[in-house]
Design an enzyme around this catalytic site. Structure first.
Site, PDB file in Angstrom:
ATOM      1  N   ASP A  35     -24.766 -32.504 -44.036  1.00 27.85           N
ATOM      2  CA  ASP A  35     -23.973 -31.814 -45.047  1.00 27.85           C
ATOM      3  C   ASP A  35     -24.882 -30.808 -45.734  1.00 27.85           C
ATOM      4  OD1 ASP A  35     -25.461 -33.217 -47.018  1.00 27.85           O
ATOM      5  OD2 ASP A  35     -24.045 -34.884 -46.938  1.00 27.85           O
ATOM      6  N   LYS A  57     -18.940 -31.254 -47.911  1.00 24.90           N
ATOM      7  CA  LYS A  57     -17.807 -31.177 -48.826  1.00 24.90           C
ATOM      8  C   LYS A  57     -18.021 -29.942 -49.695  1.00 24.90           C
ATOM      9  CE  LYS A  57     -17.430 -36.201 -48.851  1.00 24.90           C
ATOM     10  NZ  LYS A  57     -17.526 -37.446 -49.651  1.00 24.90           N
ATOM     11  N   MET A 172     -24.353 -36.288 -59.776  1.00 26.49           N
ATOM     12  CA  MET A 172     -22.974 -35.826 -59.548  1.00 26.49           C
ATOM     13  C   MET A 172     -22.127 -35.949 -60.816  1.00 26.49           C
ATOM     14  SD  MET A 172     -22.475 -37.641 -55.804  1.00 26.49           S
ATOM     15  CE  MET A 172     -23.030 -39.231 -56.430  1.00 26.49           C
TER      16      MET A 172
END
Length: 254
Positions: A35, A57, A172
Protein backbone atom coordinates in the site's frame (compact mmCIF):
# COMPACT_ATOMS: atom_id res chain seq x y z
CA UNK A 1 3.66 -27.28 -3.34
CA UNK A 2 2.81 -24.19 -1.30
CA UNK A 3 5.07 -21.18 -1.24
CA UNK A 4 5.56 -18.95 1.77
CA UNK A 5 4.14 -15.67 3.02
CA UNK A 6 6.21 -12.99 4.72
CA UNK A 7 4.39 -10.26 6.65
CA UNK A 8 6.93 -7.46 6.42
CA UNK A 9 7.09 -4.15 8.27
CA UNK A 10 8.82 -1.45 6.24
CA UNK A 11 9.42 0.85 9.21
CA UNK A 12 8.50 4.53 9.50
CA UNK A 13 9.74 5.58 6.07
CA UNK A 14 12.81 5.43 3.85
CA UNK A 15 15.23 2.62 3.10
CA UNK A 16 17.55 3.74 5.90
CA UNK A 17 15.16 2.42 8.56
CA UNK A 18 14.14 -0.69 6.64
CA UNK A 19 15.48 -3.78 8.44
CA UNK A 20 18.16 -5.76 6.62
CA UNK A 21 16.10 -8.97 6.75
CA UNK A 22 13.10 -7.10 5.35
CA UNK A 23 15.21 -5.88 2.41
CA UNK A 24 16.44 -9.44 1.77
CA UNK A 25 12.92 -10.88 1.82
CA UNK A 26 11.61 -8.17 -0.51
CA UNK A 27 14.41 -8.87 -2.99
CA UNK A 28 13.53 -12.57 -3.25
CA UNK A 29 9.75 -12.09 -3.45
CA UNK A 30 7.73 -13.34 -6.41
CA UNK A 31 4.69 -11.26 -5.46
CA UNK A 32 4.54 -8.08 -3.34
CA UNK A 33 1.26 -6.83 -1.90
CA UNK A 34 1.80 -3.19 -0.96
CA UNK A 35 0.00 0.00 0.00
CA UNK A 36 1.12 3.63 0.09
CA UNK A 37 2.32 3.64 3.71
CA UNK A 38 5.91 2.43 3.13
CA UNK A 39 6.50 5.63 1.12
CA UNK A 40 7.86 6.41 -2.31
CA UNK A 41 11.52 5.74 -1.50
CA UNK A 42 10.82 2.12 -0.57
CA UNK A 43 8.12 1.53 -3.18
CA UNK A 44 10.35 2.80 -5.98
CA UNK A 45 13.07 0.35 -4.91
CA UNK A 46 10.92 -2.79 -5.17
CA UNK A 47 12.48 -5.43 -7.46
CA UNK A 48 11.39 -5.35 -11.11
CA UNK A 49 11.02 -9.13 -11.31
CA UNK A 50 8.25 -9.24 -8.69
CA UNK A 51 4.54 -9.02 -9.43
CA UNK A 52 3.23 -5.98 -7.55
CA UNK A 53 -0.35 -5.77 -6.31
CA UNK A 54 -1.62 -2.43 -4.98
CA UNK A 55 -3.70 -2.83 -1.80
CA UNK A 56 -3.81 0.84 -0.88
CA UNK A 57 -6.62 2.92 0.53
CA UNK A 58 -6.86 6.34 -1.06
CA UNK A 59 -9.27 8.89 0.36
CA UNK A 60 -11.71 6.22 1.48
CA UNK A 61 -11.43 4.30 -1.81
CA UNK A 62 -10.10 0.80 -1.26
CA UNK A 63 -8.16 -0.70 -4.15
CA UNK A 64 -8.84 -4.13 -2.64
CA UNK A 65 -10.94 -5.08 0.36
CA UNK A 66 -9.24 -6.98 3.17
CA UNK A 67 -10.82 -10.32 2.34
CA UNK A 68 -9.73 -9.94 -1.29
CA UNK A 69 -6.15 -9.22 -0.24
CA UNK A 70 -6.07 -12.31 1.93
CA UNK A 71 -7.65 -14.51 -0.77
CA UNK A 72 -5.11 -13.36 -3.36
CA UNK A 73 -2.22 -13.96 -0.97
CA UNK A 74 -3.39 -17.50 -0.33
CA UNK A 75 -4.02 -18.12 -4.03
CA UNK A 76 -0.54 -16.98 -5.08
CA UNK A 77 1.14 -18.90 -2.24
CA UNK A 78 -0.72 -22.09 -3.19
CA UNK A 79 0.94 -21.78 -6.60
CA UNK A 80 4.33 -21.99 -4.92
CA UNK A 81 5.09 -18.27 -4.91
CA UNK A 82 7.08 -16.34 -2.32
CA UNK A 83 4.74 -13.63 -1.08
CA UNK A 84 5.62 -10.39 0.69
CA UNK A 85 2.82 -8.45 2.32
CA UNK A 86 4.54 -5.09 2.75
CA UNK A 87 3.18 -2.74 5.40
CA UNK A 88 4.23 0.56 6.91
CA UNK A 89 5.67 0.49 10.42
CA UNK A 90 5.15 -2.89 12.06
CA UNK A 91 2.57 -5.37 10.71
CA UNK A 92 1.15 -6.18 14.14
CA UNK A 93 0.49 -2.61 15.27
CA UNK A 94 -2.83 -1.57 13.73
CA UNK A 95 -1.70 -3.11 10.44
CA UNK A 96 -4.17 -6.02 10.28
CA UNK A 97 -1.20 -8.36 10.25
CA UNK A 98 -2.83 -10.55 12.86
CA UNK A 99 -5.84 -11.17 10.63
CA UNK A 100 -3.62 -12.05 7.68
CA UNK A 101 -1.55 -14.34 9.87
CA UNK A 102 -4.70 -16.25 10.86
CA UNK A 103 -5.90 -16.58 7.27
CA UNK A 104 -2.58 -17.80 5.92
CA UNK A 105 -2.12 -20.31 8.74
CA UNK A 106 -5.66 -21.61 8.27
CA UNK A 107 -4.80 -22.32 4.62
CA UNK A 108 -1.83 -24.44 5.70
CA UNK A 109 0.75 -22.03 4.28
CA UNK A 110 4.05 -21.22 5.99
CA UNK A 111 4.20 -17.65 7.24
CA UNK A 112 6.98 -15.58 8.79
CA UNK A 113 6.85 -12.22 10.52
CA UNK A 114 9.47 -9.61 9.72
CA UNK A 115 9.01 -6.84 12.31
CA UNK A 116 9.42 -3.16 11.45
CA UNK A 117 10.11 -0.03 13.46
CA UNK A 118 6.75 1.49 14.35
CA UNK A 119 6.04 5.14 13.61
CA UNK A 120 4.48 5.28 17.08
CA UNK A 121 8.01 5.26 18.50
CA UNK A 122 10.19 6.47 15.64
CA UNK A 123 8.26 9.58 14.61
CA UNK A 124 8.14 11.20 18.07
CA UNK A 125 11.81 10.30 18.54
CA UNK A 126 12.70 11.92 15.22
CA UNK A 127 11.59 15.33 16.54
CA UNK A 128 13.12 14.89 19.98
CA UNK A 129 10.05 13.68 21.88
CA UNK A 130 10.76 10.56 23.97
CA UNK A 131 7.56 8.63 24.62
CA UNK A 132 8.87 7.70 28.08
CA UNK A 133 11.06 9.75 30.42
CA UNK A 134 11.92 9.30 34.08
CA UNK A 135 10.66 12.80 34.90
CA UNK A 136 7.48 12.77 32.85
CA UNK A 137 6.14 9.34 31.90
CA UNK A 138 6.78 5.77 32.99
CA UNK A 139 4.27 4.25 30.59
CA UNK A 140 3.03 4.75 27.07
CA UNK A 141 -0.32 3.79 25.55
CA UNK A 142 -0.71 3.47 21.77
CA UNK A 143 -4.18 3.94 20.32
CA UNK A 144 -5.80 3.77 16.92
CA UNK A 145 -7.55 6.99 16.08
CA UNK A 146 -10.44 5.22 14.41
CA UNK A 147 -11.98 2.01 15.59
CA UNK A 148 -13.80 -0.59 13.50
CA UNK A 149 -17.28 0.93 12.99
CA UNK A 150 -18.87 -2.53 13.16
CA UNK A 151 -17.87 -2.96 16.81
CA UNK A 152 -20.95 -3.09 19.08
CA UNK A 153 -19.30 -0.72 21.58
CA UNK A 154 -16.11 1.35 21.81
CA UNK A 155 -13.12 -0.62 23.05
CA UNK A 156 -11.33 2.42 24.46
CA UNK A 157 -11.80 3.34 28.11
CA UNK A 158 -11.58 7.14 27.97
CA UNK A 159 -11.95 7.50 31.71
CA UNK A 160 -8.93 5.28 32.28
CA UNK A 161 -6.95 7.05 29.57
CA UNK A 162 -7.76 10.47 30.99
CA UNK A 163 -6.50 9.41 34.43
CA UNK A 164 -3.26 8.02 33.04
CA UNK A 165 -0.10 9.99 33.84
CA UNK A 166 1.75 8.37 30.97
CA UNK A 167 2.10 9.27 27.31
CA UNK A 168 -0.68 8.65 24.81
CA UNK A 169 0.35 8.07 21.19
CA UNK A 170 -2.38 8.02 18.57
CA UNK A 171 -2.02 6.68 15.04
CA UNK A 172 -4.56 7.44 12.30
CA UNK A 173 -6.21 10.02 14.51
CA UNK A 174 -6.23 13.28 12.55
CA UNK A 175 -9.85 13.02 11.40
CA UNK A 176 -11.08 12.27 14.93
CA UNK A 177 -8.75 14.58 16.86
CA UNK A 178 -11.50 16.92 18.04
CA UNK A 179 -13.55 13.98 19.34
CA UNK A 180 -10.51 12.42 21.00
CA UNK A 181 -9.61 15.65 22.79
CA UNK A 182 -13.22 16.15 23.86
CA UNK A 183 -13.44 12.61 25.27
CA UNK A 184 -10.24 13.07 27.29
CA UNK A 185 -11.30 16.46 28.60
CA UNK A 186 -14.79 15.27 29.56
CA UNK A 187 -13.20 12.45 31.54
CA UNK A 188 -10.92 14.73 33.53
CA UNK A 189 -7.71 15.14 31.54
CA UNK A 190 -5.96 18.41 32.35
CA UNK A 191 -6.83 20.95 29.66
CA UNK A 192 -3.25 22.25 29.61
CA UNK A 193 -1.77 18.85 28.73
CA UNK A 194 0.59 19.47 25.79
CA UNK A 195 -0.05 17.80 22.44
CA UNK A 196 2.16 17.43 19.37
CA UNK A 197 0.96 16.43 15.92
CA UNK A 198 3.79 15.23 13.70
CA UNK A 199 2.84 15.09 10.04
CA UNK A 200 4.84 13.05 7.48
CA UNK A 201 7.23 12.01 10.24
CA UNK A 202 10.49 11.09 8.49
CA UNK A 203 9.96 12.87 5.19
CA UNK A 204 11.68 16.11 4.22
CA UNK A 205 8.32 17.93 4.33
CA UNK A 206 7.72 16.95 7.96
CA UNK A 207 5.73 19.43 10.06
CA UNK A 208 5.05 19.60 13.81
CA UNK A 209 2.01 21.37 15.25
CA UNK A 210 1.70 21.81 19.02
CA UNK A 211 -0.83 23.15 21.50
CA UNK A 212 -2.75 22.40 24.69
CA UNK A 213 -5.31 19.62 24.73
CA UNK A 214 -8.14 22.13 25.17
CA UNK A 215 -7.34 23.88 21.88
CA UNK A 216 -5.50 21.30 19.78
CA UNK A 217 -8.53 20.42 17.66
CA UNK A 218 -9.07 24.03 16.62
CA UNK A 219 -5.33 24.56 16.11
CA UNK A 220 -5.12 21.49 13.86
CA UNK A 221 -8.04 22.69 11.75
CA UNK A 222 -6.54 26.18 11.37
CA UNK A 223 -3.16 24.67 10.43
CA UNK A 224 -4.88 22.33 7.94
CA UNK A 225 -3.19 19.29 9.45
CA UNK A 226 -3.41 16.27 7.16
CA UNK A 227 -2.65 12.57 7.60
CA UNK A 228 -0.42 10.69 7.87
CA UNK A 229 0.42 12.00 11.30
CA UNK A 230 1.34 10.76 14.75
CA UNK A 231 -0.29 12.48 17.71
CA UNK A 232 1.50 12.58 21.07
CA UNK A 233 -0.34 13.63 24.22
CA UNK A 234 1.47 14.10 27.52
CA UNK A 235 4.14 15.98 29.42
CA UNK A 236 6.94 14.51 27.28
CA UNK A 237 5.82 16.93 24.55
CA UNK A 238 7.38 19.72 26.67
CA UNK A 239 10.78 18.39 25.54
CA UNK A 240 10.06 19.29 21.93
CA UNK A 241 12.30 22.14 20.78
CA UNK A 242 11.85 23.20 17.14
CA UNK A 243 15.09 25.18 17.22
CA UNK A 244 17.31 22.15 17.70
CA UNK A 245 19.53 21.66 14.61
CA UNK A 246 19.41 17.86 14.88
CA UNK A 247 15.69 17.98 14.19
CA UNK A 248 16.08 18.95 10.55
CA UNK A 249 14.06 16.47 8.45
CA UNK A 250 16.32 13.79 6.90
CA UNK A 251 15.65 14.90 3.32
CA UNK A 252 16.90 18.44 4.03
CA UNK A 253 20.27 17.53 5.53
CA UNK A 254 23.34 18.54 3.56
Amino acid sequence: MNGKVYLVGSGPGGTGLLAQHAAEVIEMADVIFYDQLPGEEILSSLPEHAEKIDCGKYGGRHTLEQQDIESLMVERAQKGKIIVRLKGGDPFLFGRGGEELETVRAAGIAVEMVPGISSALAVPASVGIPVTHRKYASQVTILTGHEDPTKPAPALDWQLLARSRGTIVILMGVANLCNIAKALLENGKDSSTPVAIIERGLRKDRRVTTGPLSAIGKIAIQAEVKPPAVIVIGDVVRLYDPQQPDLIPPGERK
